[in-house]
Design a protein around this motif. Structure first.
Motif, short mmCIF file in Angstrom:
data_model
loop_
_atom_site.label_atom_id
_atom_site.label_comp_id
_atom_site.label_asym_id
_atom_site.label_seq_id
_atom_site.Cartn_x
_atom_site.Cartn_y
_atom_site.Cartn_z
N GLY A 25 18.89 -39.41 -12.79
CA GLY A 25 18.92 -38.13 -13.48
C GLY A 25 19.65 -38.24 -14.80
N THR A 26 19.97 -37.09 -15.39
CA THR A 26 20.64 -37.02 -16.68
C THR A 26 21.95 -36.25 -16.54
N TYR A 27 23.00 -36.78 -17.14
CA TYR A 27 24.31 -36.11 -17.19
C TYR A 27 24.58 -35.73 -18.63
N LEU A 28 25.03 -34.48 -18.83
CA LEU A 28 25.26 -33.97 -20.18
C LEU A 28 26.55 -33.18 -20.21
N GLU A 29 27.36 -33.42 -21.25
CA GLU A 29 28.56 -32.61 -21.49
C GLU A 29 28.41 -31.95 -22.85
N MET A 30 28.74 -30.64 -22.90
CA MET A 30 28.62 -29.90 -24.15
C MET A 30 29.88 -29.08 -24.40
N GLU A 31 30.19 -28.91 -25.70
CA GLU A 31 31.32 -28.10 -26.11
C GLU A 31 31.03 -27.56 -27.50
N ASN A 32 31.24 -26.28 -27.70
CA ASN A 32 30.94 -25.64 -28.99
C ASN A 32 29.50 -25.91 -29.43
N SER A 33 28.59 -25.86 -28.47
CA SER A 33 27.16 -26.06 -28.72
C SER A 33 26.80 -27.49 -29.12
N MET A 34 27.74 -28.40 -29.02
CA MET A 34 27.49 -29.79 -29.40
C MET A 34 27.52 -30.68 -28.17
N VAL A 35 26.60 -31.66 -28.13
CA VAL A 35 26.60 -32.64 -27.05
C VAL A 35 27.71 -33.64 -27.30
N VAL A 36 28.64 -33.77 -26.38
CA VAL A 36 29.75 -34.71 -26.53
C VAL A 36 29.56 -35.94 -25.65
N ARG A 37 28.63 -35.85 -24.69
CA ARG A 37 28.39 -37.01 -23.83
C ARG A 37 27.03 -36.85 -23.15
N GLN A 38 26.28 -37.94 -23.13
CA GLN A 38 24.99 -37.94 -22.45
C GLN A 38 24.74 -39.32 -21.88
N GLU A 39 24.37 -39.37 -20.58
CA GLU A 39 24.14 -40.66 -19.94
C GLU A 39 23.33 -40.46 -18.67
N PRO A 40 22.65 -41.55 -18.20
CA PRO A 40 21.96 -41.46 -16.91
C PRO A 40 22.97 -41.33 -15.78
N CYS A 41 22.55 -40.73 -14.68
CA CYS A 41 23.44 -40.58 -13.54
C CYS A 41 22.63 -40.52 -12.25
N ALA A 42 23.30 -40.82 -11.15
CA ALA A 42 22.70 -40.65 -9.83
C ALA A 42 23.06 -39.25 -9.33
N THR A 43 22.06 -38.47 -9.01
CA THR A 43 22.29 -37.11 -8.56
C THR A 43 21.11 -36.65 -7.70
N ALA A 44 21.32 -35.64 -6.92
CA ALA A 44 20.26 -35.11 -6.07
C ALA A 44 19.18 -34.46 -6.92
N ALA A 45 17.97 -34.38 -6.38
CA ALA A 45 16.89 -33.71 -7.09
C ALA A 45 17.25 -32.24 -7.28
N GLY A 46 16.96 -31.74 -8.47
CA GLY A 46 17.33 -30.38 -8.81
C GLY A 46 18.29 -30.37 -9.97
N THR A 47 19.05 -29.30 -10.09
CA THR A 47 19.96 -29.14 -11.23
C THR A 47 21.30 -28.59 -10.76
#
Length: 636
Positions: A122-144
């Motif tokens: 899956g995809t991991y995303l961190e945001m702050e003040n409308s800006m992406v500060v971190r994005q990387e692949p991740c292992a996570t359950a199906a869904g959101t």
């Protein structure tokens, strides 16, 4: 010379736009839950901490997003629902503007984990003040899974406008209830500070209503089902005896979207006309399904106000559907028997009812008692006993036990302890700006010292004065006395509390539990000692000294119901709503007989009030028949 008009930076524009969508934690809860529903989830979990101020997290098992969509979903007006302008008039989903996630990312720190079932990672995303500060692949359950932390961390002025945790949690429960009510086929859960508030298994609409609003409605729901070529209406209404003093348990859904409509509410109220008291409100959970082309949901940022192409037709169908349901399903208890075939052959059933039989029946004492107006009480004691014996005596005893405890209020001396802790002496000016002047009634309406008071119709008191007489409404008068007493208690003159010999455990619906939690500190000043007991339960350790003991559970439930009745008026503060609710609940009701001591005590305490002539709601407490008025009335 510099240009006057400047384009706002994106992050500031997003924060301004967010103000329309995310007004408080509950606003974010609504948007995130609706997104989860749109994603096709069958299980949705909501996790909240500090009433959403520090964390709001929604976990669903929906279809998830790929890496590109995960990043694009936080852009303004990024949506999967709209391709052309005509799509706005064929909306069948909850969200469609593409503003929710962009608004959330503008005013909170956001963490997103999402995966489609066909993807390994899956995809991991961190945001702050409308800006992406971190994005990387991740292992996570199906869904959101989307978590928003520290709401309004970058807009402190807006954060300062948030209410107490208890108040904000009530709003969250309201939004959760509306979404969960609309989709009973989806599992929902809500946890607050790691404690589960709701666990809603998949089931029928009736089961979901009972899960959300309480078991008291289990046997008091009437199904509504109408299908027409223009629209379909289905759902449930409450029986007339389930009506309350508050509008709280009223839900309209149009194409599964919760809406507010005073117009359609009027249609339901008209259908219940003459079945419930004028100041009561029936339960209803009604779903209206019609062609999306017949409505416009894009008229308000929260999408809770919609516009019908022909609202008069919808009004007529809603009113007719509710009337039909009330007529089709009995609203009074009935007994049903399978009649034995042998009974149907008996003379009483098989032979006709002749004139001789009719004359003999109509001449009986029992028939006479019930056929004449107001004669039922003349049935002789030795006559008809009925199945249950003397039901009237039993009912009278039950009524006497449940009667409000106004007697203690009158019979106890007017000391500080029993006047809400108010000191003797004047607390307001002669026009009544503050509270009681406990030492002396107003000179203007001074009662004759040895004159007897008269009670008429168990509702009004006639009190002779130096200038004539007062016609006092006993319930309204007592409401004014109690209102000023409670108002004084909340500014430091605490009302005495009586400890319960056997503390009562009170279990409430989650929404009511959140409301009571919000009121606990003020209720302590008013004589109620109530301790949280976990899982929407409370223990009543003590109650005001001047009310009857042993009925605490019903008293507090009625108090909450009355409080919600006042909550529709936004101009009232929390404390104002509370003291109005208590004054209304604890006041002497019409139909209650009073002794001479009780009548005089009530009249004198009323005239000691700062504003004795009207209730807090503006209704008159008495009419002054003074000498001038009487003379003019008789033309003297």
């Amino acid at each position: 010379m510099a240009d006057t008009i400047q384009l706002l930076p994106d992050h500031i524009a997003n924060q301004i736009a967010a103000g329309e969508v995310i007004q408080r934690p509950a606003s974010a809860v609504k948007e995130l839950l609706e997104n989860a529903v749109d994603a096709g989830a069958t299980e949705i979990r909501l996790l909240v901490k500090e009433a959403g101020k520090s964390l709001i997290q929604v976990i669903d098992n929906g279809k998830g997003m790929n890496e590109t969509d995960a990043r694009l979903c936080f852009e303004r007006h990024a949506t999967s629902k709209i391709r052309q302008i005509d799509d706005l008039f064929h909306i069948n989903t909850m969200g469609f503007r593409g503003e929710a996630l962009a608004s959330i990312a503008a005013v909170a720190q956001v963490e997103l984990k999402t995966r489609r079932s066909q993807d390994e990672l899956g995809t991991y995303l961190e945001m702050e003040n409308s800006m992406v500060v971190r994005q990387e692949p991740c292992a996570t359950a199906a869904g959101t899974s989307i978590a928003m932390k520290n709401l309004f961390f970058n807009v402190p002025a807006r954060r300062n406008f948030l209410k107490s945790n208890a108040a904000e949690m009530r709003h969250i429960i309201d939004e959760f209830t509306r979404v969960a009510m609309a989709f009973p086929h989806i599992f929902f859960s809500l946890s607050h500070n790691d404690q589960q508030v709701f666990h809603l298994d998949k089931g029928s609409l009736k089961q979901r209503i009972v899960q959300l609003l309480g078991n008291a409605y289990l046997s008091r729901l009437v199904p509504v089902q109408e299908q027409t070529d223009y629209l379909n209406i289905q759902g449930f209404i409450g029986k007339p005896d389930a009506a309350k003093k508050t509008r709280g348990d009223q839900y309209f859904f149009v194409n599964n979207r919760f809406i507010r409509s005073a117009y359609l509410n009027h249609a339901v109220m008209q259908a219940f006309q003459d079945l419930i008291p004028a100041d009561s409100f029936p339960l209803y959970v009604l779903f209206i399904d019609l062609n999306p082309e017949q409505i416009d949901v894009n008229v308000h940022p929260t999408k809770q106000e919609i516009k019908f192409e022909d609202e008069k037709i919808v009004y007529a169908f809603v009113q007719a559907a509710v009337k039909h349901a009330l007529a089709q399903f009995s609203i009074t208890p009935t007994l049903e028997f399978d009649i034995d075939a042998g009974i149907q052959q008996s003379d009483a059933v098989a032979k006709p009812f002749t004139d001789e039989h009719r004359q003999a029946a109509s001449s009986s004492e029992l028939y006479q008692a019930f056929s004449k107006s107001n004669q039922a009480h003349f049935i002789e004691k030795g006559g008809y006993s009925g199945i249950g014996g003397s039901g009237a005596a039993t009912g009278g005893a039950a009524q006497e036990k449940a009667m409000p405890s106004w007697k203690d209020f009158f019979e106890k001396p007017a000391t500080d302890k029993h006047t809400g802790g108010l000191p003797a002496g004047k607390l307001g000016d002669e026009e009544g700006e503050l509270y009681f002047d406990w030492e002396k009634p107003r000179k203007k309406w001074q009662l004759l010292e040895h004159a007897e008071l008269l009670q008429i119709q168990l509702q009004y008191l006639i009190a002779p004065t130096l200038q004539g007489f007062l016609l006092i409404h006993q319930q309204f008068a007592h409401e004014r006395v109690l209102y000023e007493r409670y108002a004084a208690a909340l500014v430091g003159k605490i009302i005495a509390s009586q400890q319960s010999l056997f503390p009562v455990t009170l279990e409430l619906a989650p929404a009511d539990a959140a409301l009571l939690t919000e009121l606990l500190s003020d209720m302590l000043l008013l004589g109620y000692q109530i301790d949280p007991f976990g899982n929407n339960s409370f223990v009543v350790q003590g109650s005001p000294a001047d009310i009857v003991q042993g009925n605490e559970k019903a008293a507090i439930e009625q108090l909450l119901d009355q409080y919600k009745h006042f909550s529709s008026d936004v101009k009232f503060s929390r404390r104002e709503k509370l003291i109005r609710s208590l004054a209304s609940q604890h006041s002497i009701k019409s139909g209650t007989a009073l002794t001479q001591v009780e009548m005089r005590r009530l009249a004198e305490d009323l005239l000691r009030c700062a504003q004795p002539n009207i209730t807090a709601n503006g209704r008159p407490t008495f009419i002054d028949f003074n000498q001038d008025y009487l003379s003019r009335s008789f033309g003297l």
